[in-house]
Design a protein around this motif. Structure first.
Motif, mmCIF file in Angstrom:
data_model
loop_
_atom_site.group_PDB
_atom_site.id
_atom_site.type_symbol
_atom_site.label_atom_id
_atom_site.label_comp_id
_atom_site.label_asym_id
_atom_site.label_seq_id
_atom_site.Cartn_x
_atom_site.Cartn_y
_atom_site.Cartn_z
ATOM 1 N N ARG A 82 -7.796 -3.531 1.317
ATOM 2 C CA ARG A 82 -8.696 -3.716 1.872
ATOM 3 C C ARG A 82 -9.778 -3.845 2.382
ATOM 4 O O ARG A 82 -10.291 -2.843 1.655
ATOM 5 C CB ARG A 82 -7.884 -2.848 3.497
ATOM 6 N N ASP A 133 -6.707 0.421 -2.505
ATOM 7 C CA ASP A 133 -4.781 -0.087 -2.082
ATOM 8 C C ASP A 133 -4.807 1.386 -3.288
ATOM 9 O O ASP A 133 -4.875 2.135 -4.567
ATOM 10 C CB ASP A 133 -4.564 -1.213 -3.071
ATOM 11 N N ARG A 189 -11.124 -5.768 10.420
ATOM 12 C CA ARG A 189 -10.933 -6.317 9.314
ATOM 13 C C ARG A 189 -10.902 -7.698 8.190
ATOM 14 O O ARG A 189 -11.241 -8.815 9.258
ATOM 15 C CB ARG A 189 -9.437 -6.192 9.230
ATOM 16 N N SER A 218 -9.247 -8.955 5.116
ATOM 17 C CA SER A 218 -8.545 -8.964 4.309
ATOM 18 C C SER A 218 -7.246 -7.647 3.934
ATOM 19 O O SER A 218 -8.261 -6.463 4.395
ATOM 20 C CB SER A 218 -8.638 -9.470 2.934
ATOM 21 N N ASN A 268 1.121 -1.309 -0.295
ATOM 22 C CA ASN A 268 -0.130 -0.075 -0.154
ATOM 23 C C ASN A 268 0.696 1.471 -0.104
ATOM 24 O O ASN A 268 -0.183 2.476 0.489
ATOM 25 C CB ASN A 268 -0.991 0.138 1.572
#
Length: 394
Positions: free
Chosen positions: A325, A285, A392, A394, A228
């Motif tokens: 994410r 991203d 979260r 992933s 990222n």
């Protein structure tokens, strides 16, 4: 290049002390008469910088590390692997701005020969030595100005020209493509006279549209991120190409690769779908946002946007292939409600299209950093300030 550093006892010392502070090593007396303490510290510092960025170099015996600035400016192995896929097997390549040769060494694995041009004689010597250690036999290191060598070469002498224009000119940073060295804008005719393809590695901060207006025959633009963090822009020009430029956003993370290919005409034609936050939240991203695929990424993955300018997406069904994410939403509350009662004393905070910055929010609501909860302070489709909480996925 001090070849005394390559002696076995010096190499053994460096290996035994490579986890120590380079500053600590530099302040102590060197145990070797022909190698100074600062030289030892520089080699240890070079190894430490290379462990994650250049593991092949770091874990090969006998590598000689250059000055710190050369390691800071060179590509990582992750991004060099992407460049390796851009050339055809057995092609002839010239790297006009060689540097520490990470890209050259990876290109050499596919090419029949890579000419490595470098004005710094010391650095060129180091690269040539390391190439032997790494068994890159087809890397030809020449101490020269790459543009001048091109001028003296036959027409179409190379299949690919690779160039990484310096953003440091006269000891200061420059941001316009025309101010970099070499100036690839003014040299375009020369480049196409000597090669069919030109691959330019450009600064991540560069505006892509502005660069496209300056460069001719651009067939692809690659936007490459690592964990990222946008690392590189690659512009691939093909002599005579007049078609539409394709943008490829590449996300490198956890030894995986995700990509999204689109065109700006496609992006402009899409009408986004807008939704209030559903069951899942998606944060793209940086490769996606830098590439400008704001509407394309929503359409490709069947998502709705939370707000035109927020660049956050949502859906009722989880899409694990999203390039960024993803979060399972646990709560959505109006921002005004948080002022009365804050249920999250600790959380990870991000803002998207929101008037306050993260540090202001933390101070205002006394929210400690960390934990499993993520809070997104943003604006919804009704132009209301909201807080989206989630964990979260992933």
């Amino acid at each position: 290049m001090n070849r005394n550093i390559l002696a076995k006892d010096v190499q053994d010392f460096l290996k035994a002390n490579r986890e120590k502070s380079p500053t600590e090593i530099a302040l102590k007396k060197s145990p070797f008469p022909n190698v100074s303490a600062p030289e030892l510290a520089a080699q240890i510092d070079g190894w430490q910088r290379s462990v994650r960025k250049l593991p092949t170099w770091a874990f090969s015996e006998g590598i000689y590390y250059p000055d710190k600035i050369n390691l800071e400016q060179c590509s990582s192995e992750h991004t060099a692997l992407v460049k390796q896929t851009l050339i055809t097997k057995g092609s002839r390549v010239i790297d006009l701005t060689g540097g520490f040769s990470v890209d050259s060494c990876y290109l050499a694995q596919e090419a029949s020969e890579v000419i490595h041009c470098e004005l710094n004689a010391k650095l060129s010597e180091i690269v040539a030595y390391n190439a032997k250690i790494l068994r890159v036999a087809n890397l030809n290191c020449i101490v020269t100005d790459g543009i001048e060598l091109l001028k003296d070469s036959e027409d179409q002498a190379f299949d690919y020209i690779y160039v990484d224009p310096s953003r440091r000119v006269n000891q200061g940073k420059v941001f316009l493509l025309e101010d970099c060295e070499p100036n690839i804008v003014t040299h375009q005719d020369l480049l196409f006279q000597k090669s069919r393809y030109v691959i330019s590695k450009l600064a991540p901060l560069l505006d892509i549209t502005t660069a496209l207006n300056s460069l001719k025959h651009v067939r692809f633009v690659y936007v490459i991120s690592l964990d990222n963090d946008c690392k590189e822009l690659l512009f691939i020009q093909e002599r005579g190409y007049e078609g539409e430029c394709k943008i490829r956003a590449i996300r490198l993370f956890q030894d995986k690769l995700q990509d999204l290919i689109f065109t700006y005409d496609e992006e402009r034609s899409i009408i986004s779908r807008f939704l209030l936050p559903q069951a899942y939240l998606y944060d793209p991203d940086v490769a996606i946002t830098k590439a400008g695929a704001f509407k394309t990424v929503g359409k490709r993955f069947g998502l709705g946007k939370i707000h035109q300018h927020a660049h956050l997406y949502t859906s009722n069904e989880w899409n694990p292939d999203f390039p960024g994410r993803t979060f399972k939403i646990s709560a959505v509350i109006p921002y005004s409600q948080l002022k009365k009662n804050n249920p999250w004393p600790q959380a990870n905070i991000a803002t998207r299209n929101f008037p306050d910055k993260v540090d202001v929010i933390r101070k205002k609501f006394k929210i400690k950093d960390g934990g499993s909860i993520y809070l997104f302070f943003t604006t919804d489709i009704n132009n209301q300030l909201i807080v989206v909480a989630g964990e979260r996925k992933s």
